[in-house]
Design an enzyme around this catalytic site. Structure first.
Site, PDB file in Angstrom:
ATOM      1  N   ARG B  33       0.989  -1.080  -0.075  1.00 23.22           N
ATOM      2  CA  ARG B  33      -0.114   0.002   0.043  1.00 23.22           C
ATOM      3  C   ARG B  33       0.911   1.281  -0.065  1.00 23.22           C
ATOM      4  O   ARG B  33       2.037   1.248  -0.586  1.00 23.22           O
ATOM      5  CB  ARG B  33      -1.018  -0.021   1.199  1.00 23.22           C
ATOM      6  N   ALA B  36       4.933   1.099   0.865  1.00 27.65           N
ATOM      7  CA  ALA B  36       5.669   0.334   0.228  1.00 27.65           C
ATOM      8  C   ALA B  36       5.581   0.750  -1.340  1.00 27.65           C
ATOM      9  O   ALA B  36       6.683   0.312  -2.112  1.00 27.65           O
ATOM     10  CB  ALA B  36       4.887  -1.156   0.281  1.00 27.65           C
ATOM     11  N   HIS B  37       4.525   1.050  -1.806  1.00 30.75           N
ATOM     12  CA  HIS B  37       4.768   1.509  -3.286  1.00 30.75           C
ATOM     13  C   HIS B  37       5.713   2.872  -3.531  1.00 30.75           C
ATOM     14  O   HIS B  37       6.551   2.874  -4.143  1.00 30.75           O
ATOM     15  CB  HIS B  37       3.408   2.187  -3.773  1.00 30.75           C
ATOM     16  N   ALA B  38       5.742   3.633  -2.296  1.00 33.32           N
ATOM     17  CA  ALA B  38       6.625   4.733  -2.542  1.00 33.32           C
ATOM     18  C   ALA B  38       7.987   4.307  -2.449  1.00 33.32           C
ATOM     19  O   ALA B  38       8.915   4.698  -3.312  1.00 33.32           O
ATOM     20  CB  ALA B  38       6.472   5.715  -1.260  1.00 33.32           C
TER      21      ALA B  38
END
Lengths: 269, 179
Positions: B33, B36-38
């Site tokens: 989410r 983690a995406h960043a």
């Protein structure tokens, strides 16, 4: 009243709220499943009902988003306590986080550092009412971010139609808020009073006035459906609360609530 | 139509799916989410995502057990969709949907009913946790899916998009009359 009693009651209402829905909420979802004609929508409602059953029978949080913890405290006027109520509720939240368990959701808004125990600055959120008597009613309302993130306050012009605004915003935002929804609407007051009215409207769900039922019918005619995949049932309940406002203002707040309208209550004496 | 698919997903698997179909998934999948995406974008992925399914989910875990693990709102991760699909991810699982265009010709969006964390937890086992320092909700969990579903194909690789259909039908409705 002892502090330990308040702590224990807090853990208890949180466990109950996170793992089982109030019977009236479950009944509305069951009715939605009976009425829904769209097959994809029916499959969503069927899994929701199955999920409610598993969560309740195995005492598991129905949703991984165990929410921000909001409490409505109805505090008797004659209640005599020699401890800090906020401390006691916060301690109950810490214990529930370990015991239920709850997902640690509370972070600093800028550093985004997680407190690890679901407490933080001004959290849990306590909404206190003074009532007659010497008891304390603790009602827990865990609020997930999916629906809370879709909520908003609009500062409309008095010439605007608040119901057009409400329908337009629901049409744009419902899919992300885990429909079928409950909608708490605050009309009037000030910028912040409208938002608090909308939250309190969720505490006193569902409404049954002609205006509320008419808005509910219009929301369902949008065809957004469960989880925004299309269908007949987009909302299960609407409650509108009003406050008087400035002659130049028309604040309108919409507090979205997902199908999991979680709440549980206990009286401590 | 109902599909039982095994990970990793092939191009043929994706082409066989059309909006409204129901999917059950078996095998390895990864959660991710906001944080983690960043991190995936800034530092690269700690796991191979070619043919993978990425689950928008911040699970509730105790010890080695998944307690509750329904989907989170995909819209928050919209800004990463192109990047994630470019890594070879063939299915994004979530709720609320994403813009459909990036999925064309290469991937699907699978809708797991929002809020159904208790059911989903029974269909998932923990394999490993990556990016653990992000905390329980934000870490990249590697799960073994045991017939995860039923999920609805809400965006397919052929241009089908159930959310867009709903939006279009609202736009085409006559303006609401006064309450």
């Amino acid at each position: 009243m002892r502090k330990s009693e308040v702590i224990e009651a807090t853990v208890r209402v949180l466990r109950e709220a996170e793992t089982s829905l109030p019977p009236w909420v479950q009944t509305l979802i069951e009715q939605a499943f009976e009425l829904e004609t769209n097959q994809v929508a029916r499959s969503q409602l069927q899994l929701i009902l199955q999920n409610i059953h598993i969560a309740q029978s195995e005492s598991l949080p129905m949703c991984q988003d165990t929410g921000l913890l909001i409490f409505n405290l109805q505090k008797g006027r004659d209640l005599d306590i020699d401890f800090d109520l906020r401390d006691a509720i916060a301690e109950g939240v810490r214990r529930a986080t370990l015991e239920v368990p709850l997902r640690p959701n509370v972070v600093d808004p800028l550093s985004r550092k997680n407190s690890g125990d679901n407490t933080g600055v001004m959290l849990p959120d306590l909404i206190v009412d003074e009532v007659y008597g010497d008891g304390l009613r603790i009602t827990a309302f865990p609020k997930g971010a999916g629906s809370e993130n879709m909520s908003l306050v609009g500062m409309l012009n008095p010439a605007d139609d608040p119901f057009d605004f409400i329908l337009q915003k629901i049409a744009e935002r419902a899919a992300n808020a885990c429909p079928p929804l409950f909608l708490g609407i605050g009309i009037g007051g000030t910028f912040d009073l409208a938002a608090r009215l909308a939250k309190r409207a969720l505490f006193n769900m569902p409404g049954s006035s002609e205006q509320e039922l008419d808005l509910l019918r219009k929301i369902n005619s949008l065809g957004i459906g469960p989880m925004g995949l299309g269908g007949d049932i987009t909302a299960l309940g609407v409650r509108i609360k009003k406050a008087s406002c400035h002659t130049a203002s028309l604040p309108v707040a919409i507090n979205f609530q997902c199908w999991a309208h979680r709440c549980a209550s206990k009286v401590v004496r | 139509m109902e599909h039982k698919l095994k990970m990793p997903l092939s191009v043929q698997d994706i082409e066989s799916l059309h909006v409204g179909d129901v999917v059950f998934l078996c095998g390895t999948l990864f959660t991710a989410r906001d944080k983690a995406h960043a991190l995936l974008k800034s530092k690269g992925s700690p796991v191979e995502l070619k043919g993978a399914a990425l689950y928008h989910c911040g699970p509730l875990i105790r010890g080695q057990k998944v307690i509750s693990a329904g989907p989170t709102t995909s819209g928050r991760m919209d800004r990463y969709t192109h990047f994630i699909l470019d890594l070879g991810v063939r299915a994004i699982i979530g709720k609320g949907g994403l813009p459909g265009k990036p999925f064309r010709g290469r991937a699907v969006y699978l809708a797991y009913p929002g809020g159904c964390g208790a059911v989903a937890a029974k269909q998932l086992k923990i394999r490993e946790v990556h990016l653990k320092e992000l905390g329980m909700a934000e870490a990249l969990w590697e799960f073994e899916a045991l017939d995860l579903g039923p999920m609805v194909v809400a965006i397919d690789s052929h241009g089908g998009d159930l959310y867009e259909e709903v939006r279009r039908s609202i736009e085409n409705k006559p303006k609401p009359t006064k309450c």
